[in-house]
Design an enzyme around this catalytic site. Sequence first.
Site, PDB file in Angstrom:
ATOM      1  CB  SER A  12      18.945  48.387  71.213  1.00  0.00           C
ATOM      2  OG  SER A  12      19.047  49.668  70.638  1.00  0.00           O
ATOM      3  CB  ALA A  13      18.100  43.315  71.228  1.00  0.00           C
ATOM      4  CD  GLU A  33      25.999  46.448  62.810  1.00  0.00           C
ATOM      5  OE1 GLU A  33      25.611  47.129  61.842  1.00  0.00           O
ATOM      6  OE2 GLU A  33      25.227  45.917  63.644  1.00  0.00           O
ATOM      7  CB  ALA A  34      25.552  44.927  57.984  1.00  0.00           C
ATOM      8  CG  HIS A 469       9.493  54.598  68.352  1.00  0.00           C
ATOM      9  ND1 HIS A 469       8.672  55.396  69.136  1.00  0.00           N
ATOM     10  CD2 HIS A 469      10.754  55.050  68.563  1.00  0.00           C
ATOM     11  CE1 HIS A 469       9.404  56.284  69.787  1.00  0.00           C
ATOM     12  NE2 HIS A 469      10.675  56.094  69.453  1.00  0.00           N
TER      13      HIS A 469
END
Length: 534
Positions: A12-13, A33-34, A469
């Site tokens: 997201s970030a 990105e893995a 979350h």
Amino acid sequence: MEFDYVIVGAGSAGCALANRLSEDGRTSVALLEAGPRDLNPWIHVPVGYFRTMGSPGTDWCYRTQPDPGIAGRAIPWPRGRVLGGSSSINGLLYVRGQPQDYDGWAQAGCTGWSWADVLPLFRRSETWEGEDDTGLRGTNGPLSVQNSRLRREVVDRWIEAAGNAGYRRNPDYNGADQEGVGLFQLTMRGGRRCSSAAAYLRPARNRSNLTVLTGIQTERVLIEDGRAVGVRCRLKGAARDIRARREVVLSAGAIGSPQILMLSGIGDPCELGRHGIAVRAALKGVGRNLQDHLQARPVFRTSLPTINIETDNLFKQAMIAVQYLLTGRGPMTMAASLGTGFLKTAPHLDTPDIQFHIQPFSADSPAEGPHPFSAFTASVLQLRPESAGHLALRSARIEDHPEIHPNYLATETDRRTLVEGIRIARRIARTEPLKGVVLGEHAPGEDLHDEDYDGLLDWTRRTAVTIYHPTGTCRMGVNDMAVVDPRLRVRGVGNLRVADASIMPRIVSGNTNAPAIMIGEKAADLIREDAAAP
């Protein structure tokens, strides 16, 4: 393989940050990105989270340690492992949180993070399709935020019953005031999921100065003379160093970012020493301050049709699929919840302390599928838990997931708040026009009375689960337990920042996707400001 900026984690970030840093066309940015590219079609169908959560192709499939607070259970903690990160597998729910959340951060020393500071970033990031009488919503951002395309009578009745029970209706909980009941807002565009990858990477994919690498797992940060100069990665089994001329930014999430820091020698010396990792920066706060929202899930049988019954055979499922393909509407556009409520458990509270997720379906677990009867779920969580857990390394290998110790329900406030949330769920279910269509309570069960605090707490311990979350494990602040300063710079190491939900000093009052995107936007501003400084 050398760039101005290397960003670890396309969640997201990270996606927001990569887009903003590469906007000028000159600054070279690598986004690592893995997981794979977001080609799985279930990612883009809103209801696809039923398929992507728990799937190793899109989910890290983390699991907690047995936790005393939830009766010694170990529970799954899904986190996105794909372009878009958790925004590609989450429930699409868009919640900013309360202004007081961010003002609290600023009052604790995080200058530049007050509500007045972050509101422009929320507005910049979104295009809101609904009405806005306050001027607080965005109209031209990359992230599409829409009202739900799906309505169900049982949810509408819940909202009306909540009003009759004394809770006010709020058409926009992301507007001037969060308190009240209404319908969720969704990160969706034209019937499809609008993940951070769809919002921020897709428009930038043709930029020559932005390189997106998937299937590449970062093992540690490379540090020379006290400064981050790149990362050591593994691509198709081979080690690869990717250098950063200016900065490395970790955006690997509340589990990934602290793990990478610790494997790089940044953390509690005692923890690092247990695994033979040389200390580069002694920061005892790395992996601490782990906060999450724990949800209790009361379920009520109803005479109204719900998703349980609408999907109970192949023919019905086929018709739903046809409806979606032809119109972009119907149950396949369903987010994780339709209705919500931000309510107070006591009148003396300044702001809501619980949140409801009202779902026109029910299940003991997603893997087991819906119940064979018509029912709805009134999931309730405590917005600002006092309890905090921690992460611990399992080994010095990135492949070994860290130990997750959530420490749920460790304080009396947390326990009483969640039990009171269950009582409020019951009170609303006993209020018309919902009462007339409720056939009975499936869970906790009518044999547990409202006055039986110990019984309701025991049921909560045995059945409550995460609502996905996790935050706080690289907390921002100005004291000795802070991992990053208010400009997101890792203390004691130059040219290294963290930008994701792990930097939250305290968890926000609501779902965490929108705040994580805001953090990516904020990080871009901070980095560009520092780069332009003399």
